[in-house]
Design a protein around this motif. Structure first.
Motif, PDB file in Angstrom:
ATOM      1  N   GLU A 142       0.841  -1.198   0.000  1.00 17.68           N
ATOM      2  CA  GLU A 142       0.000   0.000   0.000  1.00 17.68           C
ATOM      3  C   GLU A 142       0.876   1.249   0.000  1.00 17.68           C
ATOM      4  N   VAL A 143       0.589   2.191  -0.895  1.00 21.32           N
ATOM      5  CA  VAL A 143       1.391   3.409  -1.011  1.00 21.32           C
ATOM      6  C   VAL A 143       1.174   4.303   0.201  1.00 21.32           C
ATOM      7  N   ARG A 187       9.796   6.352  -3.919  1.00 16.21           N
ATOM      8  CA  ARG A 187       9.574   6.910  -5.252  1.00 16.21           C
ATOM      9  C   ARG A 187       9.436   8.429  -5.163  1.00 16.21           C
ATOM     10  N   ASP A 188      10.291   9.141  -5.881  1.00 16.50           N
ATOM     11  CA  ASP A 188      10.182  10.594  -5.981  1.00 16.50           C
ATOM     12  C   ASP A 188       9.019  10.916  -6.911  1.00 16.50           C
ATOM     13  N   ARG A 189       8.011  11.602  -6.399  1.00 16.78           N
ATOM     14  CA  ARG A 189       6.798  11.842  -7.192  1.00 16.78           C
ATOM     15  C   ARG A 189       7.046  12.775  -8.373  1.00 16.78           C
ATOM     16  N   GLU A 190       8.084  13.604  -8.297  1.00 13.14           N
ATOM     17  CA  GLU A 190       8.364  14.532  -9.398  1.00 13.14           C
ATOM     18  C   GLU A 190       9.154  13.852 -10.513  1.00 13.14           C
ATOM     19  N   VAL A 236       6.490   2.501  -0.509  1.00 12.70           N
ATOM     20  CA  VAL A 236       5.699   1.283  -0.656  1.00 12.70           C
ATOM     21  C   VAL A 236       6.445   0.135   0.024  1.00 12.70           C
ATOM     22  N   PRO A 237       5.896  -0.397   1.129  1.00  5.73           N
ATOM     23  CA  PRO A 237       6.551  -1.517   1.812  1.00  5.73           C
ATOM     24  C   PRO A 237       6.042  -2.861   1.298  1.00  5.73           C
ATOM     25  N   PHE A 238       6.916  -3.844   1.295  1.00  8.06           N
ATOM     26  CA  PHE A 238       6.545  -5.202   0.893  1.00  8.06           C
ATOM     27  C   PHE A 238       7.035  -6.196   1.944  1.00  8.06           C
ATOM     28  N   LYS A 239       6.160  -7.064   2.368  1.00  7.34           N
ATOM     29  CA  LYS A 239       6.554  -8.125   3.304  1.00  7.34           C
ATOM     30  C   LYS A 239       7.343  -9.193   2.562  1.00  7.34           C
ATOM     31  N   VAL A 240       8.465  -9.642   3.172  1.00  6.72           N
ATOM     32  CA  VAL A 240       9.269 -10.718   2.602  1.00  6.72           C
ATOM     33  C   VAL A 240       9.617 -11.714   3.705  1.00  6.72           C
TER      34      VAL A 240
END
Length: 369
Positions: A195-196, A231-234, A207-211
């Motif tokens: 989820e962002v 992530r840089d939005r620009e 954005v996190p991801f479980k591993v």
């Protein structure tokens, strides 16, 4: 274009207690001295060490890096790709920001400067609650009550991390519960996998991801860690910072790494993937049963090969910076970091991954990606 400034406070995977994993992030040439951290294995001590570095514009960059194996120190070029932008100590941009925003900062002693710098860390993104990823953050946490400190800090993590920190660390037994409602200065907050989340101080998405990270010794239950995408939005440029991880295998119910690489390839053009900070804890001489939820060079190259297949680029992963973290110290003749780096570069060439730029994360240095 360089987008991310990464201060390596710690990159050691243990069992040495010094300089365990902690990275500080900020946009390159940011006006504010605000900072975020990924993991907190190191902290104020390393900040003091970095602040004590002296500038010399005429100095040739022939730095020697602590090793303590074949020689106590080795040339920095042994550890990093020649195309990696790296600097010992803190960036001029950050130091100038601290001077602009800190009254009498330039005249303060190194310890007071370190406190001021530490105050600027408003958010911690923790990958998992193992001591080598949280010890500095926990030991440093009482400094939020220093009289001059008016800022608050938030510790972010997936449920497996936040719940463990609340139950087993900030519980008034292992450590004072500085997250209690009455304290107001330190807060634990949940993130959801995939989820962002909008970073509170930079124009970044997180954005996190479980591993997977092995199984419990006593319980045999799965242990989890986290990969973060910033992530840089620009610019749309992205940085991946990984916690400890093991490969997906038949004994696991979910293919979490496979899902992660698929997301990366589908959502981040290779040109915008500025770098991956990822663990490779043990050299090839370690047997699979000795990895205990970590990666070896074969495992890591397998994962990068999977990513390469998903991108389906004719040039492989050329231009991508892979920064290796969490190498474990062990009795050996040669520095394990140099052994792992040599093995990774050989395997990457064997797999035709292109001009993949593999380096070792060195504590006390700043990277520009």
């Amino acid at each position: 274009m360089v987008v991310f400034e990464i201060i390596v406070l710690g990159a050691n995977g243990g069992p040495s207690e010094y300089g365990t994993q902690s990275f500080i992030l900020r946009p390159v040439r940011a006006e504010s001295p605000a900072l975020i951290a990924v993991d907190g294995g190191a902290g104020m001590h390393q900040l003091r060490e970095m602040l004590a570095q002296k500038w010399n514009d005429n100095e040739d960059y022939d730095e020697l890096v602590p090793s303590f194996y074949e020689h106590d120190r080795e040339p920095i070029e042994f550890f990093v790709n020649s195309k990696l932008s790296i600097q010992r100590g803190l960036s001029r941009s950050l130091l100038q920001s601290l001077k602009r925003h800190g009254e009498h900062f330039e005249d303060a002693n190194t310890t007071n400067k370190a406190y001021k710098l530490f105050q600027g860390i408003t958010d911690y993104y923790i990958t998992h609650p193992h001591f080598d990823h949280i010890s500095g953050m926990v030991i440093n946490s009482p400094s939020i009550y220093e009289q001059e400190n008016t800022k608050k800090k938030t510790i972010w993590g997936l449920p497996h991390t936040v719940d463990a920190l609340q139950r087993h660390v900030f519980n008034d037994l292992m450590w004072p519960d500085l997250t209690a409602e009455r304290s107001e200065k330190l807060k634990l907050s949940y993130l959801n996998s995939k989820e962002v989340h909008k970073c509170t101080i930079f124009p970044w998405d997180v954005v996190p991801f479980k591993v997977h990270h092995g199984i419990g010794v006593k319980t045999g239950a799965p242990v989890y860690s986290t990969f973060y995408i910033f992530r840089d939005r620009e610019t749309k440029d992205c940085l991946v910072v990984c916690g400890d991880v093991e490969q997906d295998h038949a004994g696991l119910e979910e293919s979490l790494l496979e899902d992660f690489w698929s997301y990366v390839a589908e959502n981040i053009p290779l040109l915008h993937l500025k770098g991956i900070l990822v663990e490779c804890s043990c050299p090839l001489s370690f047997k699979p049963e000795q990895l205990y939820g970590h990666l070896s060079p074969t495992c890591l190259i397998n994962e990068l090969s999977n990513l390469n297949t998903l991108y389906n680029s004719s040039k492989g992963l050329s231009g991508l910076n892979v920064i290796v973290t969490h190498v474990k110290t062990a009795p050996a003749k040669r520095d394990p970091r140099l052994t792992i780096l040599e093995e990774l570069r050989f395997l990457a060439q064997e797999r035709n991954l292109g001009d993949l730029r593999i380096s070792i994360a060195l504590e006390g240095h700043t990277l520009f990606l």
